[in-house]
Scaffold this motif. Structure first.
Motif, mmCIF file in Angstrom:
data_model
loop_
_atom_site.group_PDB
_atom_site.id
_atom_site.type_symbol
_atom_site.label_atom_id
_atom_site.label_comp_id
_atom_site.label_asym_id
_atom_site.label_seq_id
_atom_site.Cartn_x
_atom_site.Cartn_y
_atom_site.Cartn_z
ATOM 1 N N SER A 86 0.813 -1.219 0.000
ATOM 2 C CA SER A 86 0.000 0.000 0.000
ATOM 3 C C SER A 86 0.849 1.273 0.000
ATOM 4 C CB SER A 86 -0.956 0.001 1.183
ATOM 5 O OG SER A 86 -0.230 -0.109 2.388
ATOM 6 N N VAL A 87 2.147 1.156 0.354
ATOM 7 C CA VAL A 87 3.002 2.342 0.426
ATOM 8 C C VAL A 87 4.251 2.284 -0.454
ATOM 9 C CG1 VAL A 87 2.232 3.029 2.737
ATOM 10 C CG2 VAL A 87 4.173 1.475 2.485
ATOM 11 N N ARG A 88 4.528 1.132 -1.089
ATOM 12 C CA ARG A 88 5.735 0.974 -1.900
ATOM 13 C C ARG A 88 5.481 0.045 -3.079
ATOM 14 N NH1 ARG A 88 11.226 0.483 1.459
ATOM 15 N NH2 ARG A 88 11.839 -0.164 -0.582
ATOM 16 N N LEU A 114 4.101 8.934 -1.904
ATOM 17 C CA LEU A 114 4.069 10.054 -0.972
ATOM 18 C C LEU A 114 2.972 11.020 -1.371
ATOM 19 C CD1 LEU A 114 7.879 10.963 -0.716
ATOM 20 C CD2 LEU A 114 6.576 9.361 0.701
ATOM 21 N N ASP A 115 2.494 11.804 -0.395
ATOM 22 C CA ASP A 115 1.536 12.854 -0.727
ATOM 23 C C ASP A 115 2.306 14.114 -1.123
ATOM 24 O OD1 ASP A 115 2.302 14.197 1.629
ATOM 25 O OD2 ASP A 115 0.542 13.530 2.746
ATOM 26 N N SER A 116 1.595 15.167 -1.441
ATOM 27 C CA SER A 116 2.238 16.390 -1.934
ATOM 28 C C SER A 116 3.089 17.093 -0.871
ATOM 29 C CB SER A 116 1.193 17.353 -2.500
ATOM 30 O OG SER A 116 0.229 17.648 -1.517
ATOM 31 N N PRO A 120 4.469 9.751 3.739
ATOM 32 C CA PRO A 120 4.031 8.455 3.211
ATOM 33 C C PRO A 120 2.519 8.427 3.000
ATOM 34 C CG PRO A 120 5.605 8.135 4.966
ATOM 35 C CD PRO A 120 5.269 9.611 4.942
ATOM 36 N N LEU A 121 2.125 7.821 1.896
ATOM 37 C CA LEU A 121 0.723 7.757 1.499
ATOM 38 C C LEU A 121 0.310 6.303 1.377
ATOM 39 C CD1 LEU A 121 -1.807 9.269 0.264
ATOM 40 C CD2 LEU A 121 -0.697 8.946 -1.947
ATOM 41 N N ASN A 122 -0.767 5.928 2.040
ATOM 42 C CA ASN A 122 -1.324 4.592 1.883
ATOM 43 C C ASN A 122 -2.220 4.635 0.649
ATOM 44 O OD1 ASN A 122 -3.022 2.282 1.985
ATOM 45 N ND2 ASN A 122 -2.581 2.055 4.159
ATOM 46 N N LEU A 123 -1.663 4.206 -0.480
ATOM 47 C CA LEU A 123 -2.375 4.301 -1.754
ATOM 48 C C LEU A 123 -3.652 3.467 -1.752
ATOM 49 C CD1 LEU A 123 -1.926 5.700 -4.528
ATOM 50 C CD2 LEU A 123 -1.088 3.496 -5.341
ATOM 51 N N LYS A 124 -3.592 2.308 -1.122
ATOM 52 C CA LYS A 124 -4.753 1.408 -1.101
ATOM 53 C C LYS A 124 -5.954 2.055 -0.404
ATOM 54 C CE LYS A 124 -5.750 -3.448 -0.368
ATOM 55 N NZ LYS A 124 -5.200 -4.735 0.101
ATOM 56 N N LYS A 125 -5.708 2.813 0.668
ATOM 57 C CA LYS A 125 -6.789 3.482 1.390
ATOM 58 C C LYS A 125 -7.191 4.795 0.735
ATOM 59 C CE LYS A 125 -5.926 1.730 6.047
ATOM 60 N NZ LYS A 125 -5.509 2.101 7.398
ATOM 61 N N ILE A 130 -6.597 3.674 -8.037
ATOM 62 C CA ILE A 130 -5.219 3.755 -8.536
ATOM 63 C C ILE A 130 -4.438 2.521 -8.077
ATOM 64 C CG2 ILE A 130 -3.060 5.074 -8.496
ATOM 65 C CD1 ILE A 130 -5.358 6.474 -10.007
ATOM 66 N N TYR A 131 -4.631 2.133 -6.830
ATOM 67 C CA TYR A 131 -3.971 0.936 -6.307
ATOM 68 C C TYR A 131 -4.349 -0.293 -7.140
ATOM 69 C CZ TYR A 131 -2.345 -2.687 -3.166
ATOM 70 O OH TYR A 131 -1.697 -3.781 -2.651
ATOM 71 N N GLU A 132 -5.609 -0.402 -7.514
ATOM 72 C CA GLU A 132 -6.070 -1.538 -8.326
ATOM 73 C C GLU A 132 -5.377 -1.576 -9.683
ATOM 74 O OE1 GLU A 132 -10.356 -1.524 -8.535
ATOM 75 O OE2 GLU A 132 -10.536 -1.647 -6.355
ATOM 76 N N ARG A 133 -5.140 -0.420 -10.277
ATOM 77 C CA ARG A 133 -4.417 -0.376 -11.569
ATOM 78 C C ARG A 133 -2.991 -0.886 -11.409
ATOM 79 N NH1 ARG A 133 -5.842 4.833 -14.956
ATOM 80 N NH2 ARG A 133 -8.088 4.631 -15.005
ATOM 81 N N PHE A 134 -2.338 -0.478 -10.315
ATOM 82 C CA PHE A 134 -1.004 -0.991 -10.042
ATOM 83 C C PHE A 134 -1.047 -2.497 -9.828
ATOM 84 C CE2 PHE A 134 0.291 3.380 -9.168
ATOM 85 C CZ PHE A 134 1.628 3.383 -9.579
#
Length: 139
Positions: A86-88, A114-116, A120-125, A130-134
């Motif tokens: 979710s973060v890497r 990362l966020d702006s 660290p950004l939890n992409l899944k949450k 976007i996480y699903e595309r990855f």
């Protein structure tokens, strides 16, 4: 895993040393070009992600030089996402002489989400779509 096309480029004279061999400093650029090409193919351009507040810095880079790449060579770079959390995420790259199975170079990179504000950004949450595309791209 979703099928994508390799990134192809011609080696320029200015990228080489006196022996016409690609200088090692250029490999990071080639990997970035291939990574951006991969991201564009899956509809996740860096520009689009940055507009959404998602930044993806490089944390690690490992190069494995197998055969020299020289001025005028046409190379194909095949990037593959090998690991995702979710973060890497991690990618491996294989560089071939175009039109052949002659492996010239291998590499690996690790990246963070990362966020702006560079936290660290939890992409899944935060961005599940976007996480699903990855996730579709993981080998």
């Amino acid at each position: 895993m979703k099928e994508t096309e390799s990134y192809t480029r011609v080696i320029n004279y200015y990228e080489t040393d006196q022996m016409h061999v690609v200088h090692h400093s250029n490999y990071a650029r080639y990997l970035e070009e291939a990574r951006l090409h991969l991201m564009d193919q899956i509809g996740l351009s860096y520009e689009k992600l940055e507009e959404m507040g998602i930044i993806i810095p490089v944390l690690e880079l490992h190069d494995y030089y197998i055969k020299s790449i020289t001025y005028g060579d046409i190379i194909e770079i095949k990037p593959t996402i090998t690991k995702l959390t979710s973060v890497r995420f991690m990618l491996k790259y294989e560089i071939f002489r175009s039109g052949t199975d002659e492996l010239l170079h291998r590499a690996e990179t690790a990246h963070a989400f990362l966020d702006s504000e560079f936290k660290p950004l939890n992409l899944k949450k935060s961005f599940p779509e976007i996480y699903e595309r990855f996730e579709e791209m993981v080998a």
